[in-house]
Design an enzyme around this catalytic site. Structure first.
Site, PDB file in Angstrom:
ATOM      1  N   GLY A  13      13.617  16.468   6.755  1.00  0.00           N
ATOM      2  CA  GLY A  13      12.156  16.337   6.681  1.00  0.00           C
ATOM      3  C   GLY A  13      11.583  16.515   8.080  1.00  0.00           C
ATOM      4  O   GLY A  13      12.286  16.965   9.008  1.00  0.00           O
ATOM      5  N   GLY A  50      -2.364  14.460   4.648  1.00  0.00           N
ATOM      6  CA  GLY A  50      -2.489  15.068   5.964  1.00  0.00           C
ATOM      7  C   GLY A  50      -1.796  14.264   7.031  1.00  0.00           C
ATOM      8  O   GLY A  50      -0.940  13.433   6.746  1.00  0.00           O
ATOM      9  N   ASP A 222      19.727   6.691   1.188  1.00  0.00           N
ATOM     10  CA  ASP A 222      21.110   6.962   1.617  1.00  0.00           C
ATOM     11  C   ASP A 222      21.409   6.472   3.038  1.00  0.00           C
ATOM     12  O   ASP A 222      22.409   5.797   3.277  1.00  0.00           O
ATOM     13  CB  ASP A 222      21.390   8.472   1.545  1.00  0.00           C
ATOM     14  CG  ASP A 222      21.176   9.022   0.141  1.00  0.00           C
ATOM     15  OD1 ASP A 222      21.336   8.247  -0.822  1.00  0.00           O
ATOM     16  OD2 ASP A 222      20.847  10.210   0.005  1.00  0.00           O
ATOM     17  N   HIS A 243       1.679   3.555  -3.951  1.00  0.00           N
ATOM     18  CA  HIS A 243       0.467   4.376  -3.867  1.00  0.00           C
ATOM     19  C   HIS A 243      -0.368   4.068  -5.096  1.00  0.00           C
ATOM     20  O   HIS A 243       0.167   3.984  -6.208  1.00  0.00           O
ATOM     21  CB  HIS A 243       0.828   5.867  -3.830  1.00  0.00           C
ATOM     22  CG  HIS A 243      -0.309   6.713  -3.356  1.00  0.00           C
ATOM     23  ND1 HIS A 243      -1.413   6.980  -4.126  1.00  0.00           N
ATOM     24  CD2 HIS A 243      -0.519   7.334  -2.172  1.00  0.00           C
ATOM     25  CE1 HIS A 243      -2.253   7.732  -3.439  1.00  0.00           C
ATOM     26  NE2 HIS A 243      -1.741   7.966  -2.247  1.00  0.00           N
ATOM     27  N   ARG A 289      -4.467   0.479   0.697  1.00  0.00           N
ATOM     28  CA  ARG A 289      -3.852   0.899  -0.566  1.00  0.00           C
ATOM     29  C   ARG A 289      -3.107  -0.216  -1.298  1.00  0.00           C
ATOM     30  O   ARG A 289      -3.003  -0.166  -2.516  1.00  0.00           O
ATOM     31  CB  ARG A 289      -2.989   2.139  -0.385  1.00  0.00           C
ATOM     32  CG  ARG A 289      -1.853   2.040   0.528  1.00  0.00           C
ATOM     33  CD  ARG A 289      -1.010   3.296   0.488  1.00  0.00           C
ATOM     34  NE  ARG A 289      -1.764   4.509   0.791  1.00  0.00           N
ATOM     35  CZ  ARG A 289      -1.219   5.621   1.252  1.00  0.00           C
ATOM     36  NH1 ARG A 289       0.072   5.663   1.473  1.00  0.00           N
ATOM     37  NH2 ARG A 289      -1.931   6.667   1.477  1.00  0.00           N
TER      38      ARG A 289
HETATM   39  C1  SIN Z   1       0.072   9.060   2.793  1.00  0.00           C
HETATM   40  O1  SIN Z   1       0.809   8.446   2.048  1.00  0.00           O
HETATM   41  O2  SIN Z   1       0.078   8.877   4.011  1.00  0.00           O
HETATM   42  C2  SIN Z   1      -0.900  10.027   2.252  1.00  0.00           C
HETATM   43  C3  SIN Z   1      -0.713  10.128   0.807  1.00  0.00           C
HETATM   44  C4  SIN Z   1      -1.949  10.636   0.173  1.00  0.00           C
HETATM   45  O3  SIN Z   1      -2.248  11.808   0.325  1.00  0.00           O
HETATM   46  O4  SIN Z   1      -2.605   9.855  -0.508  1.00  0.00           O
END
Ligand code: SIN
Length: 523
Positions: A13, A50, A222, A243, A289
């Site tokens: 990643g 982003g 992992d 989320h 969130r």
């Molecule tokens: C994030 O998790 O940092 C962004 C995720 C999203 O686009 O809601």
């Protein structure tokens, strides 16, 4: 087969790729390994919203405050200071100027900064609503151009340490050192030995331990599990971030509905078309969130519904047309029969990001010699008890660089003669055949246990139940693991049960609700 490198990086990643690029540029012999068949198959690829970047009307102080507020001041201060100072400019210095990424522009032709929950200014640059794949693919191209060596279809099994693996008994009495990894060649079904002066774990998170997740199935913790077995410190494991909005759909799974929709005005609604977020927080739809995820979960429980709605159709006022601004969400929902320009989107909260992980300092150093951890696999303390949106790509980028810099200037080298006392991976003589159905069944059982008892709202009783269930799965899985023919799915299953147990144990230990760890007093 035995290999030798300066650095083995597990995971491709943003963190792993950035680290590999800086190391390669400094002339080190580095290999980047992934268990997947495609280098790009990572959590980064799926990121939508982003990445936080420098902006004239922003400041390190403002960003620090937002990170600390979201993280409930549980954050590691030196990591936050380091991030707010060196992170945002790196987006332009490295991703834009070196790698050549062009982020989305507004209709006036300026960089289009967007907003997400709990940010006090618009400071997030993006590429439409699929920033992750743009960054991932650009970094891969760049890494290939400068000659980074990639190995696909190699599943890391375990870290090699002197204490655990050497046949020289004197190594038992020395400080523990990581000397490489054993990895399964998925294609040839055979474990290989990779010696390395340094190992970097950039293996991503744990989303696949949960029934609802925005992560790909490969997110099985992992690196965290490997580091734990080798004796590295794992911290903050109770902090699993959910989320608020993943798509609820019969056929389309694991699809994120970016928070930037709420940043651009979208509102959460129940089945009676009623906006409910102001009943839970004065920040409404732009509350942190964890608050939003719990509010949706509460609304679902109270109304007996499996999902709620997110309405962008009636609220979007951006200068870029909605179909273009959120092109991936638009087309994916369209494929699923939902037109986001006309109707609300059914959503459900989902496991999204692991704020805990392998304890690492601002140079990515873990508690074990020669072992580094970066990206979601690491816990640098930056996020504290809850991560501020759009900080994770930047954390991966910055720590990828700082880790490479630490390795480049490091004086210590393992005397390679010591590698000769390390045996290859021992294959059991009596091998049990691999049954994919059973593995799948075990993974599903873990996912339901974690979702129901170690999810958005946790109780003592539920966590005890999870602990007991996981003990049972763990016992069975470990016994099977010892005699089974090695396979990627079995390695992932073992890692999943280890990480689940770490999360549940940490959640039981921490009896206080903080950030994304919420303990209900009801049971
Ligand atoms: C994030 O998790 O940092 C962004 C995720 C999203 O686009 O809601």
């Amino acid at each position: 087969m035995r290999h030798q490198f300066d650095v083995v990086i597990v995971g491709t990643g943003i963190a792993g790729l950035t680290c590999a690029i800086y190391l390669k540029k400094a002339g080190l012999n580095v290999v980047s390994m992934t268990k997947e068949s495609h280098i790009s198959d990572s959590n980064t690829f799926h990121a939508q919203g982003g990445i936080v970047a420098s902006k004239d009307d922003d400041s390190a102080n403002l960003l620090r405050e937002d990170i600390l507020n979201a993280g409930c001041s549980y954050n590691r201060i030196d990591a936050v200071e380091y991030f707010v100072k060196y992170g945002p400019p790196l987006v332009f210095d490295f991703l834009v100027n070196d790698v050549g990424i062009e982020f989305s522009k507004s209709s006036k032709g300026d960089i289009d900064y967007t907003e997400e929950a709990a940010h006090s200014v618009k400071r997030i640059v993006h590429f439409e609503d699929h920033t992750g794949d743009k960054i991932e693919e650009s970094l891969i191209d760049y890494a290939k151009k400068i000659g980074v060596k990639f190995l696909v279809d190699y599943t890391a099994i375990d870290l090699i340490t002197n204490n655990h693996h050497s046949r020289n008994t004197q190594e038992l009495y020395k400080e523990r050192e990581v000397m490489g990894i054993y990895a399964l060649n998925n294609k040839k079904d055979y474990p290989e030995t990779f010696f390395a002066q340094n190992v970097v774990l950039a293996t991503g998170g744990i989303g696949n331990l949960y029934y609802h997740s925005t992560n790909p199935v490969s997110a099985t913790g992992d690196g965290i599990s490997m580091a734990y077995r080798a004796g590295a410190d794992i911290i903050n494991a109770e902090f699993v971030q959910f989320h608020p909005t993943s798509l609820f759909h019969r056929d389309i799974k694991r699809f994120l509905i970016s928070e930037s929709l709420r940043g651009e005005g979208a509102r959460l609604k129940d089945h009676k078309d009623h906006e409910f977020m102001y009943e839970y927080s004065e920040m409404g739809d732009l509350a942190p969130r964890d608050v939003v995820a719990r509010s949706i979960y509460d609304r679902m429980s109270k109304t007996g519904k499996e999902y709620m709605f997110l309405d962008i159709a009636n609220y979007y006022e951006g200068s870029i047309p909605l179909e273009k601004r959120f092109s991936k969400i638009y087309s994916t929902c369209k494929d699923g029969g939902i037109d986001i320009t006309k109707e609300p989107i059914p959503i459900v909260p989902a496991a999204h990001y692991f704020c805990g992980g392998i304890k690492a300092d601002i140079k990515g150093r873990s508690s074990l010699k020669n072992l580094y951890a970066i990206g979601e696999a690491a816990c640098t303390g930056l996020h504290g008890a809850n991560r501020l949106a759009s900080t994770s790509l930047l954390e991966g980028l910055l720590w990828g660089k700082s880790t490479a810099e630490d390795i480049i200037q490091k004086k210590y080298r393992i005397n390679t003669k010591r590698f000769s006392s390390i045996p290859d991976w021992e294959i059991p003589s009596d091998i049990e055949e691999f049954d994919p159905l059973l593995i799948d069944q075990d993974i599903k059982a873990i996912q339901l246990t974690m979702w129901n008892y170690a999810g958005i709202i946790r109780t003592e009783k539920g966590l005890r139940r999870a602990e007991a269930d996981l003990d049972y799965y763990s016992h069975r899985i470990m016994r099977f693991y010892k005699s089974a023919k090695l396979h990627k799915d079995i390695i992932e299953l073992r890692n999943s049960v280890v990480c689940s147990s770490l999360i549940v144990a940490a959640a039981l230990r921490n009896t206080k609700s903080v950030g994304c760890h919420y303990r209900s007093k009801s049971n």
